[in-house]
Design a protein around this motif. Structure first.
Motif, PDB file in Angstrom:
ATOM      1  N   MET A 202       0.802  -1.219   0.000  1.00  0.00           N
ATOM      2  CA  MET A 202       0.000   0.000   0.000  1.00  0.00           C
ATOM      3  C   MET A 202       0.838   1.273   0.000  1.00  0.00           C
ATOM      4  O   MET A 202       0.356   2.336  -0.402  1.00  0.00           O
ATOM      5  CB  MET A 202      -0.943   0.004   1.212  1.00  0.00           C
ATOM      6  CG  MET A 202      -1.929  -1.166   1.232  1.00  0.00           C
ATOM      7  SD  MET A 202      -2.896  -1.292  -0.286  1.00  0.00           S
ATOM      8  CE  MET A 202      -3.780   0.265  -0.270  1.00  0.00           C
ATOM      9  N   VAL A 203       2.074   1.170   0.470  1.00  0.00           N
ATOM     10  CA  VAL A 203       2.980   2.326   0.453  1.00  0.00           C
ATOM     11  C   VAL A 203       4.257   1.880  -0.252  1.00  0.00           C
ATOM     12  O   VAL A 203       5.282   1.637   0.397  1.00  0.00           O
ATOM     13  CB  VAL A 203       3.270   2.843   1.875  1.00  0.00           C
ATOM     14  CG1 VAL A 203       3.928   4.216   1.806  1.00  0.00           C
ATOM     15  CG2 VAL A 203       2.004   2.908   2.713  1.00  0.00           C
ATOM     16  N   PRO A 204       4.232   1.737  -1.573  1.00  0.00           N
ATOM     17  CA  PRO A 204       5.354   1.136  -2.300  1.00  0.00           C
ATOM     18  C   PRO A 204       6.640   1.937  -2.144  1.00  0.00           C
ATOM     19  O   PRO A 204       6.636   3.167  -2.158  1.00  0.00           O
ATOM     20  CB  PRO A 204       4.868   1.132  -3.755  1.00  0.00           C
ATOM     21  CG  PRO A 204       3.801   2.172  -3.815  1.00  0.00           C
ATOM     22  CD  PRO A 204       3.145   2.166  -2.486  1.00  0.00           C
ATOM     23  N   ALA A 205       7.746   1.182  -2.022  1.00  0.00           N
ATOM     24  CA  ALA A 205       9.063   1.808  -1.880  1.00  0.00           C
ATOM     25  C   ALA A 205       9.840   1.794  -3.190  1.00  0.00           C
ATOM     26  O   ALA A 205      10.853   2.480  -3.312  1.00  0.00           O
ATOM     27  CB  ALA A 205       9.871   1.092  -0.797  1.00  0.00           C
ATOM     28  N   ASP A 206       9.392   1.004  -4.164  1.00  0.00           N
ATOM     29  CA  ASP A 206      10.085   0.942  -5.449  1.00  0.00           C
ATOM     30  C   ASP A 206       9.058   0.698  -6.549  1.00  0.00           C
ATOM     31  O   ASP A 206       7.871   0.458  -6.280  1.00  0.00           O
ATOM     32  CB  ASP A 206      11.158  -0.151  -5.445  1.00  0.00           C
ATOM     33  CG  ASP A 206      10.623  -1.514  -5.019  1.00  0.00           C
ATOM     34  OD1 ASP A 206       9.490  -1.874  -5.422  1.00  0.00           O
ATOM     35  OD2 ASP A 206      11.321  -2.222  -4.273  1.00  0.00           O
ATOM     36  N   ARG A 212       2.843  -3.759  -8.703  1.00  0.00           N
ATOM     37  CA  ARG A 212       1.976  -4.732  -8.032  1.00  0.00           C
ATOM     38  C   ARG A 212       0.694  -4.059  -7.547  1.00  0.00           C
ATOM     39  O   ARG A 212      -0.407  -4.588  -7.696  1.00  0.00           O
ATOM     40  CB  ARG A 212       2.703  -5.363  -6.841  1.00  0.00           C
ATOM     41  CG  ARG A 212       3.761  -6.404  -7.192  1.00  0.00           C
ATOM     42  CD  ARG A 212       4.143  -7.145  -5.900  1.00  0.00           C
ATOM     43  NE  ARG A 212       5.220  -8.075  -6.113  1.00  0.00           N
ATOM     44  CZ  ARG A 212       6.396  -8.039  -5.495  1.00  0.00           C
ATOM     45  NH1 ARG A 212       6.628  -7.070  -4.622  1.00  0.00           N
ATOM     46  NH2 ARG A 212       7.332  -8.935  -5.725  1.00  0.00           N
ATOM     47  N   LEU A 213       0.850  -2.885  -6.920  1.00  0.00           N
ATOM     48  CA  LEU A 213      -0.299  -2.167  -6.388  1.00  0.00           C
ATOM     49  C   LEU A 213      -1.257  -1.769  -7.507  1.00  0.00           C
ATOM     50  O   LEU A 213      -2.475  -1.933  -7.384  1.00  0.00           O
ATOM     51  CB  LEU A 213       0.171  -0.927  -5.622  1.00  0.00           C
ATOM     52  CG  LEU A 213      -0.933  -0.034  -5.043  1.00  0.00           C
ATOM     53  CD1 LEU A 213      -1.788  -0.808  -4.047  1.00  0.00           C
ATOM     54  CD2 LEU A 213      -0.330   1.205  -4.389  1.00  0.00           C
ATOM     55  N   MET A 214      -0.725  -1.249  -8.603  1.00  0.00           N
ATOM     56  CA  MET A 214      -1.568  -0.830  -9.717  1.00  0.00           C
ATOM     57  C   MET A 214      -2.309  -2.022 -10.320  1.00  0.00           C
ATOM     58  O   MET A 214      -3.485  -1.913 -10.709  1.00  0.00           O
ATOM     59  CB  MET A 214      -0.728  -0.120 -10.775  1.00  0.00           C
ATOM     60  CG  MET A 214      -0.153   1.205 -10.297  1.00  0.00           C
ATOM     61  SD  MET A 214       0.913   1.998 -11.528  1.00  0.00           S
ATOM     62  CE  MET A 214      -0.289   2.440 -12.780  1.00  0.00           C
ATOM     63  N   ALA A 215      -1.650  -3.174 -10.375  1.00  0.00           N
ATOM     64  CA  ALA A 215      -2.271  -4.376 -10.938  1.00  0.00           C
ATOM     65  C   ALA A 215      -3.436  -4.853 -10.078  1.00  0.00           C
ATOM     66  O   ALA A 215      -4.431  -5.383 -10.592  1.00  0.00           O
ATOM     67  CB  ALA A 215      -1.232  -5.483 -11.090  1.00  0.00           C
ATOM     68  N   ILE A 216      -3.335  -4.655  -8.756  1.00  0.00           N
ATOM     69  CA  ILE A 216      -4.378  -5.108  -7.846  1.00  0.00           C
ATOM     70  C   ILE A 216      -5.505  -4.080  -7.723  1.00  0.00           C
ATOM     71  O   ILE A 216      -6.673  -4.443  -7.587  1.00  0.00           O
ATOM     72  CB  ILE A 216      -3.778  -5.419  -6.460  1.00  0.00           C
ATOM     73  CG1 ILE A 216      -2.935  -6.698  -6.539  1.00  0.00           C
ATOM     74  CG2 ILE A 216      -4.860  -5.564  -5.405  1.00  0.00           C
ATOM     75  CD1 ILE A 216      -2.281  -7.075  -5.230  1.00  0.00           C
TER      76      ILE A 216
END
Length: 335
Positions: A202-206, A212-216
């Protein structure tokens, strides 16, 4: 290329807000906390509204509360135009998102709601007796919206619908927001995203985590995203990253908070293919919120139905918030 695209999008979304008549401002709601927000000039402190603004100032108010992700202008750009035709809007920037700041140690969604309640007390929302304030939130913002409705109710000693300052709490709408989520839900989401902890998703670092977040999040995510653009988008998510991680860990429902029905009418909107909070959770939220809650599921959308099918979402929201035609024409039912 990435910098140019993201900068252009930022300008487009801000333009959507200004075209809807909203202006940015900030208010120190207490000695430790300052909230940035967008609002119609009639709601801004020390605003010298003209005649048209005063006319609009008699309209109901709608508060739009964003979720995790970029600036709220990105998240509500498709809503502010249609909604501003009927409501005066307040769009706060939550703490640890953008320019809103606090020195207080509390990181709960209830604390976010308390800050917004103080913001509403600072602006001109309560300037007229009986002024109606509707509360709308998406994802994490839905959790805050629930607590805000509770906080506004409690300010008037618990009377249903009544809030402080002589105005009335109207209706509440939550979108893609699992008000009853717990630790097991976080573990399931982390496993789905292929990460050890839900905060990594939920708080991507890279950019790998961002993809992954956008895909979900979206039912139809972009098939190709250049790395340079992904890096620039990541900067939108990375603002005050450590603070956002603390917010996820501080969500009240994860610490035994029990969701109970609100006295107001509640609209629950969900995407049919939401992978963050599967649609089965929508029915559980409706059950928790009781008889005054209604559920609408938007087909062919994921966790962001207000963006993926903004036209249908806006119509559903307006149908819920606006009075029926007979009321607006002064015709009493049954007469």
């Amino acid at each position: 290329m990435g910098f140019g695209v993201v900068s252009l999008l930022n300008a487009v979304f801000r333009r959507a807000f200004t075209s809807a008549g909203l202006r940015p401002s900030s208010v120190a709601v207490d000695a430790e906390t300052t909230l940035h927000f967008w609002a119609h000039p009639s709601l801004l402190p020390s605003s010298s509204s003209d005649g048209d603004d005063k006319q609009r100032g008699r309209r109901p108010v709608a508060v739009l509360i964003h979720g995790f992700g970029p600036d709220p202008t990105w998240q509500w750009a498709a809503q502010v135009g249609p909604l501003s035709r009927h409501f005066d809007l307040v769009v706060p920037t939550l703490l640890f998102f953008g320019a809103s700041t606090t020195r207080a140690p509390d990181r709960s969604d209830a604390f976010q709601a308390a800050a917004i309640a103080k913001l509403l007390g600072a602006v001109a929302v309560g300037g007229e007796e009986g002024r109606v304030v509707h509360v709308v939130g998406t994802s994490y913002g839905g959790l805050v919206a629930y607590h805000l409705a509770r906080a506004l109710q409690q300010q008037q000693g618990g009377a249903a619908g009544a809030g402080a300052g002589g105005w009335t709490v109207g209706k509440v709408a939550v979108c893609s927001s699992d008000l009853a989520k717990g630790a097991e839900d976080d573990r399931a989401l982390a496993a789905k995203g292929g990460v050890a902890d839900v905060t990594e998703l939920m708080v991507p670092a890279d950019t790998k985590a961002l993809r992954r977040l956008m895909a979900i999040c979206a039912h139809g995510p972009p098939k190709y995203l250049p790395e340079c653009l992904a890096r620039d988008l990541l900067r939108c998510f990375a603002v005050q990253r450590e603070g956002k991680i603390e917010l996820i860990k501080g969500i009240a429902s994860g610490h035994g908070f029990e969701i109970t029905p609100l006295p107001q009418e509640v609209l629950i909107v969900w995407g049919e293919f939401d992978q963050i909070f599967p649609v089965a959770k929508a029915h559980k939220v409706k059950e928790k919120l009781g008889e005054k809650a209604k559920l609408r599921i938007i087909p062919n959308t994921g966790h962001l139905p207000h963006q993926e099918d903004s036209k249908l979402f806006n119509q559903i929201l307006l149908d819920f918030l606006l009075p029926p035609p007979s009321s607006s024409n002064g015709i009493a039912a049954g007469k």
